[in-house]
Design a protein around this motif. Structure first.
Motif, PDB file in Angstrom:
ATOM      1  N   MET A   1       0.834  -1.178   0.000  1.00 39.50           N
ATOM      2  CA  MET A   1       0.000   0.000   0.000  1.00 39.50           C
ATOM      3  C   MET A   1       0.880   1.243   0.000  1.00 39.50           C
ATOM      4  O   MET A   1       1.957   1.244   0.555  1.00 39.50           O
ATOM      5  CB  MET A   1      -0.869   0.027   1.239  1.00 39.50           C
ATOM      6  N   ALA A   2       0.288   2.266  -0.553  1.00 41.15           N
ATOM      7  CA  ALA A   2       1.025   3.527  -0.612  1.00 41.15           C
ATOM      8  C   ALA A   2       0.867   4.297   0.691  1.00 41.15           C
ATOM      9  O   ALA A   2      -0.165   4.224   1.348  1.00 41.15           O
ATOM     10  CB  ALA A   2       0.519   4.361  -1.783  1.00 41.15           C
ATOM     11  N   ASP A   3       1.891   5.029   1.030  1.00 40.42           N
ATOM     12  CA  ASP A   3       1.869   5.806   2.257  1.00 40.42           C
ATOM     13  C   ASP A   3       1.398   7.224   1.934  1.00 40.42           C
ATOM     14  O   ASP A   3       2.122   8.011   1.343  1.00 40.42           O
ATOM     15  CB  ASP A   3       3.272   5.815   2.877  1.00 40.42           C
ATOM     16  N   ASN A   4       0.164   7.632   2.318  1.00 42.42           N
ATOM     17  CA  ASN A   4      -0.407   8.955   2.013  1.00 42.42           C
ATOM     18  C   ASN A   4      -0.460   9.862   3.226  1.00 42.42           C
ATOM     19  O   ASN A   4      -1.164  10.857   3.228  1.00 42.42           O
ATOM     20  CB  ASN A   4      -1.824   8.793   1.439  1.00 42.42           C
ATOM     21  N   GLU A   5       0.259   9.530   4.269  1.00 40.07           N
ATOM     22  CA  GLU A   5       0.186  10.331   5.482  1.00 40.07           C
ATOM     23  C   GLU A   5       1.001  11.612   5.403  1.00 40.07           C
ATOM     24  O   GLU A   5       0.812  12.514   6.198  1.00 40.07           O
ATOM     25  CB  GLU A   5       0.665   9.488   6.666  1.00 40.07           C
ATOM     26  N   GLY A   6       1.923  11.736   4.449  1.00 38.09           N
ATOM     27  CA  GLY A   6       2.795  12.908   4.353  1.00 38.09           C
ATOM     28  C   GLY A   6       2.103  14.151   3.825  1.00 38.09           C
ATOM     29  O   GLY A   6       2.538  15.274   4.062  1.00 38.09           O
ATOM     30  N   GLY A   7       1.001  14.035   3.107  1.00 36.94           N
ATOM     31  CA  GLY A   7       0.313  15.187   2.553  1.00 36.94           C
ATOM     32  C   GLY A   7       0.984  15.680   1.277  1.00 36.94           C
ATOM     33  O   GLY A   7       2.078  15.246   0.924  1.00 36.94           O
ATOM     34  N   THR A   8       0.316  16.563   0.583  1.00 42.91           N
ATOM     35  CA  THR A   8       0.837  17.084  -0.682  1.00 42.91           C
ATOM     36  C   THR A   8       0.793  18.601  -0.641  1.00 42.91           C
ATOM     37  O   THR A   8      -0.241  19.191  -0.313  1.00 42.91           O
ATOM     38  CB  THR A   8      -0.019  16.584  -1.870  1.00 42.91           C
ATOM     39  N   ASP A   9       1.899  19.244  -0.983  1.00 47.67           N
ATOM     40  CA  ASP A   9       1.940  20.704  -1.062  1.00 47.67           C
ATOM     41  C   ASP A   9       1.529  21.130  -2.462  1.00 47.67           C
ATOM     42  O   ASP A   9       2.014  20.607  -3.464  1.00 47.67           O
ATOM     43  CB  ASP A   9       3.349  21.220  -0.771  1.00 47.67           C
ATOM     44  N   ARG A  10       0.630  22.100  -2.532  1.00 46.38           N
ATOM     45  CA  ARG A  10       0.184  22.609  -3.824  1.00 46.38           C
ATOM     46  C   ARG A  10       0.451  24.110  -3.865  1.00 46.38           C
ATOM     47  O   ARG A  10       0.270  24.816  -2.881  1.00 46.38           O
ATOM     48  CB  ARG A  10      -1.301  22.339  -4.028  1.00 46.38           C
ATOM     49  N   THR A  11       0.861  24.588  -5.030  1.00 51.50           N
ATOM     50  CA  THR A  11       1.136  26.015  -5.235  1.00 51.50           C
ATOM     51  C   THR A  11       0.186  26.538  -6.305  1.00 51.50           C
ATOM     52  O   THR A  11       0.071  25.942  -7.377  1.00 51.50           O
ATOM     53  CB  THR A  11       2.586  26.243  -5.692  1.00 51.50           C
ATOM     54  N   THR A  12      -0.497  27.641  -6.006  1.00 51.76           N
ATOM     55  CA  THR A  12      -1.403  28.267  -6.966  1.00 51.76           C
ATOM     56  C   THR A  12      -0.766  29.547  -7.473  1.00 51.76           C
ATOM     57  O   THR A  12      -0.357  30.401  -6.686  1.00 51.76           O
ATOM     58  CB  THR A  12      -2.764  28.580  -6.309  1.00 51.76           C
ATOM     59  N   ILE A  13      -0.671  29.701  -8.771  1.00 50.21           N
ATOM     60  CA  ILE A  13      -0.107  30.896  -9.395  1.00 50.21           C
ATOM     61  C   ILE A  13      -1.243  31.710  -9.982  1.00 50.21           C
ATOM     62  O   ILE A  13      -2.024  31.215 -10.789  1.00 50.21           O
ATOM     63  CB  ILE A  13       0.915  30.519 -10.485  1.00 50.21           C
ATOM     64  N   VAL A  14      -1.333  32.964  -9.556  1.00 53.55           N
ATOM     65  CA  VAL A  14      -2.389  33.856 -10.038  1.00 53.55           C
ATOM     66  C   VAL A  14      -1.740  34.942 -10.872  1.00 53.55           C
ATOM     67  O   VAL A  14      -0.874  35.680 -10.395  1.00 53.55           O
ATOM     68  CB  VAL A  14      -3.173  34.485  -8.862  1.00 53.55           C
ATOM     69  N   GLU A  15      -2.155  35.059 -12.136  1.00 53.37           N
ATOM     70  CA  GLU A  15      -1.620  36.098 -13.014  1.00 53.37           C
ATOM     71  C   GLU A  15      -2.531  37.312 -12.947  1.00 53.37           C
ATOM     72  O   GLU A  15      -3.747  37.196 -13.066  1.00 53.37           O
ATOM     73  CB  GLU A  15      -1.518  35.567 -14.445  1.00 53.37           C
ATOM     74  N   THR A  16      -1.922  38.477 -12.749  1.00 55.79           N
ATOM     75  CA  THR A  16      -2.712  39.701 -12.590  1.00 55.79           C
ATOM     76  C   THR A  16      -2.778  40.526 -13.867  1.00 55.79           C
ATOM     77  O   THR A  16      -3.339  41.604 -13.871  1.00 55.79           O
ATOM     78  CB  THR A  16      -2.122  40.562 -11.464  1.00 55.79           C
ATOM     79  N   GLY A  17      -2.198  40.082 -14.946  1.00 60.33           N
ATOM     80  CA  GLY A  17      -2.321  40.806 -16.197  1.00 60.33           C
ATOM     81  C   GLY A  17      -1.147  41.696 -16.507  1.00 60.33           C
ATOM     82  O   GLY A  17      -1.058  42.247 -17.596  1.00 60.33           O
ATOM     83  N   GLY A  18      -0.259  41.914 -15.589  1.00 61.22           N
ATOM     84  CA  GLY A  18       0.919  42.734 -15.848  1.00 61.22           C
ATOM     85  C   GLY A  18       0.569  44.196 -16.040  1.00 61.22           C
ATOM     86  O   GLY A  18      -0.480  44.672 -15.631  1.00 61.22           O
ATOM     87  N   GLY A  19       1.426  44.936 -16.713  1.00 59.44           N
ATOM     88  CA  GLY A  19       1.186  46.357 -16.946  1.00 59.44           C
ATOM     89  C   GLY A  19       1.397  47.144 -15.673  1.00 59.44           C
ATOM     90  O   GLY A  19       2.453  47.120 -15.077  1.00 59.44           O
ATOM     91  N   GLY A  20       0.374  47.879 -15.258  1.00 63.32           N
ATOM     92  CA  GLY A  20       0.460  48.644 -14.027  1.00 63.32           C
ATOM     93  C   GLY A  20       0.808  50.097 -14.250  1.00 63.32           C
ATOM     94  O   GLY A  20       0.775  50.893 -13.335  1.00 63.32           O
ATOM     95  N   GLY A  21       1.152  50.487 -15.477  1.00 59.73           N
ATOM     96  CA  GLY A  21       1.510  51.872 -15.749  1.00 59.73           C
ATOM     97  C   GLY A  21       0.338  52.713 -16.203  1.00 59.73           C
ATOM     98  O   GLY A  21       0.484  53.889 -16.497  1.00 59.73           O
TER      99      GLY A  21
END
Length: 67
Positions: A1-21
């Protein structure tokens, strides 16, 4: 059996469209428009123009009290 007790880290990247000027550009354009309007209507606002006259007297009388 697989060991799933360690958990998984997930990263979400949000793009804001750039610019700003855009905000800076809007403020600069607003200042330019205000200055042009002040230049165009300077006579109606009371500054500038050729209606200013300065009168300088030819002679000034000064009386000094001497004891």
């Amino acid at each position: 059996m697989a060991d799933n007790e360690g958990g998984t880290d997930r990263t979400t990247i949000v793009e804001t469209g750039g610019g700003g000027g855009g905000g800076v550009l809007a403020v600069v354009l607003l200042i330019i428009v205000v200055l042009v309007l002040l230049f165009l209507f300077r006579d109606q606002l009371g500054f500038g123009g050729s209606k200013t006259t300065i009168n300088v007297p030819d002679k000034i009388d000064v009386t000094v009290n001497q004891n």
